[in-house]
Each structure stands twice: as structure tokens, then as C-alpha cells.
Motif scaffolding. Structure first.
Motif, short mmCIF file in Angstrom:
data_model
loop_
_atom_site.label_atom_id
_atom_site.label_comp_id
_atom_site.label_asym_id
_atom_site.label_seq_id
_atom_site.Cartn_x
_atom_site.Cartn_y
_atom_site.Cartn_z
N HIS A 94 0.85 -1.19 0.00
CA HIS A 94 0.00 0.00 0.00
C HIS A 94 0.88 1.24 0.00
O HIS A 94 1.87 1.31 0.74
CB HIS A 94 -0.94 0.01 1.21
CG HIS A 94 -2.07 -0.96 1.06
ND1 HIS A 94 -3.22 -0.66 0.36
CD2 HIS A 94 -2.22 -2.25 1.46
CE1 HIS A 94 -4.03 -1.70 0.37
NE2 HIS A 94 -3.44 -2.69 1.03
N VAL A 95 0.52 2.21 -0.86
CA VAL A 95 1.25 3.48 -0.95
C VAL A 95 0.27 4.63 -0.78
O VAL A 95 -0.91 4.51 -1.11
CB VAL A 95 2.01 3.61 -2.30
CG1 VAL A 95 3.10 2.56 -2.42
CG2 VAL A 95 1.07 3.54 -3.48
N GLN A 96 0.77 5.74 -0.26
CA GLN A 96 -0.04 6.93 -0.09
C GLN A 96 0.41 8.03 -1.05
O GLN A 96 -0.40 8.68 -1.68
CB GLN A 96 0.05 7.46 1.36
CG GLN A 96 -0.62 6.56 2.39
CD GLN A 96 0.22 5.35 2.77
OE1 GLN A 96 1.43 5.40 2.78
NE2 GLN A 96 -0.45 4.24 3.05
N ASN A 97 1.70 8.26 -1.13
CA ASN A 97 2.26 9.30 -1.98
C ASN A 97 2.75 8.64 -3.27
O ASN A 97 3.90 8.21 -3.37
CB ASN A 97 3.41 10.02 -1.24
CG ASN A 97 3.94 11.19 -2.02
OD1 ASN A 97 3.79 11.29 -3.24
ND2 ASN A 97 4.59 12.10 -1.32
N TYR A 127 -13.49 1.48 -5.34
CA TYR A 127 -14.39 2.55 -5.74
C TYR A 127 -15.38 2.88 -4.62
O TYR A 127 -15.86 1.99 -3.93
CB TYR A 127 -15.15 2.12 -7.01
CG TYR A 127 -16.15 3.13 -7.50
CD1 TYR A 127 -15.75 4.37 -7.96
CD2 TYR A 127 -17.50 2.83 -7.50
CE1 TYR A 127 -16.67 5.29 -8.42
CE2 TYR A 127 -18.44 3.74 -7.95
CZ TYR A 127 -18.02 4.97 -8.41
OH TYR A 127 -18.94 5.88 -8.85
N LYS A 128 -15.68 4.14 -4.45
CA LYS A 128 -16.60 4.69 -3.45
C LYS A 128 -16.08 4.57 -2.02
O LYS A 128 -16.83 4.74 -1.08
CB LYS A 128 -17.99 4.05 -3.55
CG LYS A 128 -18.73 4.44 -4.81
CD LYS A 128 -20.18 3.97 -4.75
CE LYS A 128 -20.90 4.41 -6.00
NZ LYS A 128 -22.30 4.00 -5.99
N GLN A 129 -14.82 4.27 -1.89
CA GLN A 129 -14.20 4.33 -0.57
C GLN A 129 -13.12 5.39 -0.62
O GLN A 129 -12.45 5.57 -1.64
CB GLN A 129 -13.59 2.98 -0.17
CG GLN A 129 -14.61 1.93 0.15
CD GLN A 129 -13.96 0.67 0.70
OE1 GLN A 129 -12.76 0.58 0.89
NE2 GLN A 129 -14.80 -0.33 0.96
N GLU A 130 -12.97 6.09 0.47
CA GLU A 130 -11.96 7.14 0.51
C GLU A 130 -10.59 6.51 0.25
O GLU A 130 -10.19 5.56 0.92
CB GLU A 130 -11.96 7.82 1.88
CG GLU A 130 -11.06 9.03 1.93
CD GLU A 130 -11.20 9.77 3.23
OE1 GLU A 130 -10.18 10.25 3.73
OE2 GLU A 130 -12.33 9.86 3.74
N ALA A 131 -9.90 7.07 -0.72
CA ALA A 131 -8.62 6.50 -1.13
C ALA A 131 -7.48 7.12 -0.33
O ALA A 131 -6.78 8.00 -0.80
CB ALA A 131 -8.40 6.70 -2.62
N SER A 132 -7.30 6.66 0.91
CA SER A 132 -6.17 7.14 1.70
C SER A 132 -4.89 6.42 1.30
O SER A 132 -3.80 6.92 1.54
CB SER A 132 -6.44 6.94 3.19
OG SER A 132 -6.62 5.57 3.47
N SER A 133 -5.04 5.25 0.70
CA SER A 133 -3.88 4.55 0.17
C SER A 133 -4.31 3.75 -1.06
O SER A 133 -5.49 3.48 -1.26
CB SER A 133 -3.26 3.62 1.22
OG SER A 133 -4.09 2.51 1.46
#
Length: 171
Positions: A94-97, A127-133
Motif C-alpha cells: 500500500h502506498v499513499q504518496n 471505488y466509493k471508498q476514501e482512497a487514503s492509500s
């Protein structure tokens, strides 16, 4: 009598080494295993997934494949053909930046592995979930094909995989 193919011998060698890292050395935990014959395209593939015991955030997957062409060339002993197996590594992280981390990942992989690789990163989110990562599926295609002459290199190869897992956990 059945004569095992290059694929069969490599699969058993990889299994033995990976299971030793889990059961004897306790460095990894195996999380999934696939052993498949795809009858639609007549291909065999074996995959095994695992994580480092101390750093479970990144998953590694080793994929060994034998195509119909390679299996036929070996079984029929076709002259001028050099059968072997394709070897692919996948890492799930999982990546954020995205720009920063994906660039660091590519640089790290090119530094760890020899020049005969191709790195591809595929990002996804639900989809439809906040993409924090984002899930980064990192594929490292090893070139050229491998065969039984490479069996002695499996331990070193797995050391590189474990080193890659450690580096990816830090990014």
C-alpha cells in the motif's frame, strides 16, 4: 516411467526452499499457494505468496510458468529449441504518496536486481471508498527464461526477494 519436466523440477526446488524459510528458519509466513494447469491455453503455473515475519505489510509472490511451447519442446526433444520457465515476482504494497513512493520503489528494485528485469507497477483502490492509500502491485519480470541449470541459484534468488521485502517495507 514418468520423467519430470524442467517446470516440475524447478517447482519442487522453489517449494523446498520457500517452505524451509517458513518452517525451519521462521523468516517468513506463507500466505497462499497456487498450483494450476490452465487447459484453455495449456500452460502450467505455480505461485507462492509470503510475508516477512517481522514486517508483514508487504507480500511477495513468486510465479513460475511453463508455456505449451516450452513443455512441447522439452517433451518432444525438439532440436534448436531451448525450453525453460518464465519467472515473475509480484510484490503487494500500500502506498499513499504515489509519485514519490512509486519512483523510490522502481529505483530500489533496479538497484537490487540485475539488469535483466522489467518492472511494472499497477495501482488500484476500492471505488466509493476514501482512497487514503492505493494498492501497488509491483511486477518484476525476470529475463531470460530459467531452467534446471539455475536450481543452485534459488537460495541466492530468495535472499534477494527477502532483501526486496525489507526495502519495500521501509518505503
Amino acid at each position: 516411467m514418468y520423467d519430470p519436466t524442467i517446470y516440475d523440477n524447478l517447482k519442487v526446488a522453489f517449494e523446498n526452499h520457500v517452505y524451509d524459510l517458513d518452517n525451519l528458519d521462521h523468516k517468513i509466513n506463507i500466505t497462499n499457494r497456487v498450483d494450476r494447469m490452465d487447459f484453455s491455453i495449456l500452460k502450467k503455473d505455480f505461485a507462492i505468496q509470503f510475508k516477512l515475519v517481522e514486517q508483514p505489510d508487504v507480500t511477495a509472490e513468486i510465479v513460475l510458468e511453463a508455456s505449451l511451447e516450452d513443455l512441447a519442446a522439452e517433451i518432444l526433444e525438439e532440436s534448436g529449441k531451448f525450453p525453460g520457465c518464465s519467472l515473475l515476482l509480484r510484490f503487494y504494497k500500500h502506498v499513499q504518496n504515489i509519485p514519490k513512493q512509486c519512483d523510490e520503489i522502481e529505483q530500489a528494485l533496479n538497484g537490487i536486481w540485475e539488469s535483466d528485469i522489467q518492472v511494472t507497477q499497477t495501482l488500484s483502490f476500492v471505488y466509493k471508498q476514501e482512497a487514503s492509500s492505493y494498492l501497488d502491485i509491483i511486477e518484476v519480470a525476470i529475463k531470460p527464461k530459467i531452467n534446471e541449470e539455475n536450481i543452485d541459484e534459488i537460495a541466492d534468488f530468495l535472499d534477494h526477494v527477502l532483501g526486496t521485502l525489507e526495502v519495500l517495507n521501509e518505503i
